[in-house]
Design a protein around this motif. Structure first.
Motif, short mmCIF file in Angstrom:
data_model
loop_
_atom_site.label_atom_id
_atom_site.label_comp_id
_atom_site.label_asym_id
_atom_site.label_seq_id
_atom_site.Cartn_x
_atom_site.Cartn_y
_atom_site.Cartn_z
N THR A 1 0.82 -1.21 0.00
CA THR A 1 0.00 0.00 0.00
C THR A 1 0.86 1.27 0.00
O THR A 1 0.37 2.36 0.30
CB THR A 1 -0.94 0.03 1.23
OG1 THR A 1 -0.13 -0.08 2.40
CG2 THR A 1 -1.95 -1.10 1.16
N THR B 1 -5.50 8.88 2.48
CA THR B 1 -6.59 8.08 1.93
C THR B 1 -7.06 8.71 0.63
O THR B 1 -7.33 9.92 0.58
CB THR B 1 -7.77 8.01 2.92
OG1 THR B 1 -7.29 7.42 4.14
CG2 THR B 1 -8.90 7.16 2.36
N GLY C 1 -11.66 6.35 -4.32
CA GLY C 1 -11.71 5.91 -5.71
C GLY C 1 -13.00 6.35 -6.39
O GLY C 1 -14.06 6.38 -5.77
N TYR D 1 -12.63 3.05 -9.23
CA TYR D 1 -12.55 1.88 -8.35
C TYR D 1 -13.00 2.34 -6.97
O TYR D 1 -12.18 2.84 -6.19
CB TYR D 1 -11.11 1.34 -8.32
CG TYR D 1 -10.57 1.08 -9.72
CD1 TYR D 1 -10.94 -0.07 -10.41
CD2 TYR D 1 -9.73 1.99 -10.34
CE1 TYR D 1 -10.48 -0.30 -11.70
CE2 TYR D 1 -9.27 1.76 -11.63
CZ TYR D 1 -9.65 0.61 -12.31
OH TYR D 1 -9.19 0.39 -13.58
N ASP E 1 -12.42 3.54 -0.14
CA ASP E 1 -11.28 4.31 0.40
C ASP E 1 -10.01 3.50 0.19
O ASP E 1 -9.98 2.30 0.43
CB ASP E 1 -11.49 4.57 1.89
CG ASP E 1 -12.56 5.63 2.11
OD1 ASP E 1 -12.87 6.36 1.14
OD2 ASP E 1 -13.10 5.71 3.23
N TRP E 2 -8.98 4.20 -0.24
CA TRP E 2 -7.71 3.55 -0.56
C TRP E 2 -6.60 4.17 0.29
O TRP E 2 -5.98 5.15 -0.11
CB TRP E 2 -7.38 3.73 -2.05
CG TRP E 2 -8.32 3.00 -2.97
CD1 TRP E 2 -9.61 3.30 -3.22
CD2 TRP E 2 -8.02 1.84 -3.72
NE1 TRP E 2 -10.17 2.40 -4.09
CE2 TRP E 2 -9.19 1.48 -4.43
CE3 TRP E 2 -6.89 1.04 -3.89
CZ2 TRP E 2 -9.26 0.38 -5.27
CZ3 TRP E 2 -6.96 -0.06 -4.74
CH2 TRP E 2 -8.15 -0.39 -5.43
N MET F 1 -3.03 4.75 1.60
CA MET F 1 -1.68 4.55 1.04
C MET F 1 -0.67 5.28 1.92
O MET F 1 -0.98 6.35 2.45
CB MET F 1 -1.59 5.13 -0.39
CG MET F 1 -2.53 4.49 -1.37
SD MET F 1 -2.33 5.20 -3.00
CE MET F 1 -3.80 4.59 -3.81
N TYR G 1 -1.79 -3.66 -5.73
CA TYR G 1 -2.76 -3.11 -4.80
C TYR G 1 -4.07 -2.84 -5.54
O TYR G 1 -5.15 -3.26 -5.11
CB TYR G 1 -2.19 -1.82 -4.20
CG TYR G 1 -3.01 -1.18 -3.09
CD1 TYR G 1 -3.86 -1.93 -2.27
CD2 TYR G 1 -2.91 0.18 -2.84
CE1 TYR G 1 -4.57 -1.33 -1.24
CE2 TYR G 1 -3.62 0.80 -1.81
CZ TYR G 1 -4.46 0.04 -1.03
OH TYR G 1 -5.18 0.63 -0.03
N LEU G 2 -3.96 -2.19 -6.70
CA LEU G 2 -5.16 -1.88 -7.49
C LEU G 2 -5.84 -3.17 -7.97
O LEU G 2 -7.06 -3.32 -7.88
CB LEU G 2 -4.76 -1.00 -8.69
CG LEU G 2 -5.87 -0.72 -9.71
CD1 LEU G 2 -6.98 0.10 -9.08
CD2 LEU G 2 -5.31 -0.01 -10.93
N LYS H 1 -7.41 -5.14 -4.83
CA LYS H 1 -8.50 -4.47 -4.10
C LYS H 1 -9.59 -3.95 -5.03
O LYS H 1 -10.77 -3.95 -4.69
CB LYS H 1 -7.91 -3.31 -3.28
CG LYS H 1 -8.93 -2.52 -2.46
CD LYS H 1 -8.21 -1.48 -1.58
CE LYS H 1 -9.13 -0.37 -1.12
NZ LYS H 1 -10.12 -0.76 -0.14
N GLY H 2 -9.19 -3.54 -6.24
CA GLY H 2 -10.18 -2.84 -7.08
C GLY H 2 -10.60 -3.57 -8.33
O GLY H 2 -11.68 -3.32 -8.87
#
Lengths: 394, 223
Positions: A148, A169, A172, A175, A178-179, A181, A205-206, A209-210
């Motif tokens: 992340t 955070t 997206g 996507y 909340d992401w 990082m 990560y993308l 998660k997405g």
């Protein structure tokens, strides 16, 4: 007291009118230089691409993906030194939704491809030994160690007030969700047109998660061993996938960037048109002011001519008077644009750049406005018949 | 020596399609150092004659020679140059530039001559001293009385040391006392500085200061 001093005294005759005219020229030239700066920045963004890179995208459109399975096949093409996957993320800072900045997800090969364009200037220490991708900056060990983690441009760090090691955070939009990082490194652009307003993070990560394991990717970036072979390699790539469900369009990164810019449609044309319209409008304002100023002084021109002032002297005085107003306003407006707007964030374009050539063009335009707006009143003043001009006194 | 020689001058103005004759074959000679008063009813051609002598208007026909220079052959630029050296013009309404100080107004004719700023200032102050306004050099026209404004205008007229002074009703806008002061000043310039003066006036009291008075009526000299 000399002729130039006399011109300046005349300029101070109606201070409000002079100031307003000067300010109108100033605002016009400020706008002109700003608009021209946007156009130049658009053009500059096209140059951000390097000749040593090719971009492979879906032949249908940029927003259509490509299969991840293409990567080993691309790597196998002779002349291709490295292949990276990249995807546009399109998130936003939930605390500053309107403060746009670009985010890209890239795989482990992504950052090393840009070694010539960016330099890591700050980085967190790695928690332990980390296996780095080939050619990766060792300072990025902490980034590669953490899924992340992200890398942020220096200007974006300053703009957002973020700190190294801070967990931010991103919300997206493509996507959702909340992401979180963690900023593990900060880069600076070696070339100005590359920009320092981007956030880069791990493709895994993308994907996890997405993308839900879709096996798709936005674009591929190919680093070439020999830029001379770019044309052949592009043809090879496109031929390789011609009859597949995901046909490709391979182009130089400059051409790709140009295509990206072309998505603005006719905006560059409209910006150019707006700049011309502003300049033309101000030409009329300046001309109107000069005509009014001259009309009020007809009898004085008669007196000056009676004293022996020649037509040419009167003509020059009026023209210089107009030029001083427009040149003064033009210089201030153009320089104000240069120093107030330089570096302004333009989203995924490089920061706004206003070149000195634009300033010079602006100043020349101001001079031309002065000359054109002063021409008619100067001609009229110089051609005045003395007895007619003196009669105005009565 | 004849300073102003006007020979058989006609001046016709055009108003639309109509021709309006103002001077009709007028001839007059004015000697150097003379002080001539031009009198006559409105429209008799006094100011037109003054303008022709000063080279700010051209006759329809006839010849004018002023200070030894025939004006007919002179082009616009040459005439302007000649005017700046030879003629000092005094207007009824002073015609000072309102945004310039008295000193700067007087400097105006000197801007056409190559000289240093200091010399220009010195000469302007000297001219203002002659007209009795040495203490008003930094005053703007709005800060001066009508009589003082006219004296600044006279200083402007004499600063380049012209041989001929042309005054168009110089006391027409002044009260009697100020008018007398201006007339006395003109007389002194004529007497002490040998300026040839041609003065247009309606006022017989003013005309008494002239060495001789010439009457115009309908564009011709009358008795």
């Amino acid at each position: 007291m000399n002729l130039l001093a006399l011109v300046f005294v005349n300029l101070g005759r109606n201070k409000i009118r002079t100031a307003l005219t000067l300010m109108s020229v100033m605002v016009a030239l400020f706008l002109f230089c700003a608009l021209r700066g946007v156009l130049d920045t658009l053009q500059e963004s096209i140059k951000a691409g390097a000749e040593t890179r090719l971009v492979v995208r879906n032949a249908v459109s940029l927003v259509q993906p490509l299969p991840q399975s293409y990567k080993p096949r691309l790597e196998a093409i002779p002349g291709v030194a490295r292949v990276a996957k990249s995807n546009w993320f399109g998130g936003q800072d939930p605390n500053d939704a309107k403060g746009f900045f670009a985010q890209f997800a890239g795989d482990d090969d992504y950052i090393p491809i840009y070694n010539d364009d960016v330099e890591i200037v700050e980085a967190s220490a790695a928690p332990g030994p980390v296996a780095l991708p080939r050619g990766a900056d060792p300072r990025l060990a902490a980034y590669y160690a953490e899924q992340t983690a992200c890398i942020v441009g220096r200007e974006l760090m300053t703009r957002k007030g973020w700190k190294l090691g801070q967990t931010i955070t991103i919300s997206g939009t493509i996507y959702p969700g909340d992401w979180p990082m963690t900023i593990r490194a900060v880069y600076r652009a070696k070339q100005k047109n590359f920009g320092e307003q981007t956030l880069l993070f791990h493709y895994t990560y993308l994907e996890q998660k997405g993308m839900g394991g879709s096996g798709l990717v936005g674009i591929y970036i190919l680093q070439l061993a020999d830029p001379q072979r770019a044309g052949d390699i592009a043809k090879t790539v496109d031929a390789m996938f011609l009859n597949s469900s995901f046909a490709t369009l391979t182009e130089s990164s400059q051409a790709f960037q140009a295509g990206f810019v072309s998505m603005y449609g006719n905006v560059p044309f409209l910006i150019g048109l707006l700049g011309i319209a502003v300049v033309f409008a101000i030409l009329l304002v300046a001309a109107n002011t000069m005509v009014m100023a001259m009309r009020e002084r007809v009898s004085e021109f008669g007196v000056l001519k009676t004293l022996g002032f020649e037509d040419g002297t009167i003509f020059t005085m009026v023209l210089v008077e107009a030029a001083i107003i427009t040149l003064g306003g033009g210089i201030v407006g153009a320089l104000a644009a240069k120093y107030m707007l330089a570096g302004v964030n333009l989203g995924f374009l490089p920061p706004l750049t206003i070149y000195w050539s634009t300033i010079a063009t602006g100043i020349v335009i101001a001079l031309v406005i002065g000359a054109v707006s002063g021409l008619v009143p100067a001609w009229q003043a110089s051609r005045l018949v003395i007895v007619d001009a003196l009669r105005r006194v009565d | 020596m004849v300073m102003v020689d006007v020979r058989n001058v006609r001046k016709v103005y055009r108003r639309d399609t109509q021709e309006v004759p103002v001077l009709d074959g007028l001839s007059i000679a004015i000697d150097e150092g003379d002080f001539v008063g031009l009198m006559g009813p409105s429209g008799s051609g006094k100011t037109t004659l003054l303008n022709l002598i000063g080279g700010i208007d051209r006759p329809t026909s006839g010849e004018l020679t002023v200070a030894g220079q025939a004006l007919g052959p002179l082009g616009g630029r040459a005439l302007a140059k000649w005017r700046s050296r030879t003629i000092g013009y005094i207007f009824q309404l002073y015609n000072l530039i309102p945004v310039l100080t008295a000193e700067q107004n007087v400097e105006l004719p000197l801007m056409l001559v190559r000289m240093s700023g200091k010399e220009r200032r010195d000469r302007a102050r000297h001219a203002l001293g002659i007209v009795g306004l040495a203490d008003r050099v930094k005053h703007f026209p709005r800060q001066l009385s009508g009589g003082q404004e006219q004296r600044v205008a006279i200083a402007r007229a004499i600063v380049s040391d012209p041989r001929v002074l042309l005054a168009d009703e110089p006391t027409g806008d002044l009260d009697r006392k100020s008018g007398d002061e201006i007339l006395e000043l003109l007389a002194r310039l004529n007497r002490e500085h040998q300026k040839t003066i041609v003065m247009v006036t309606h006022d017989s009291h003013a005309a008494e200061r002239a060495h001789r008075v010439v009457h115009l009526d309908k564009g011709v000299l009358s008795a």
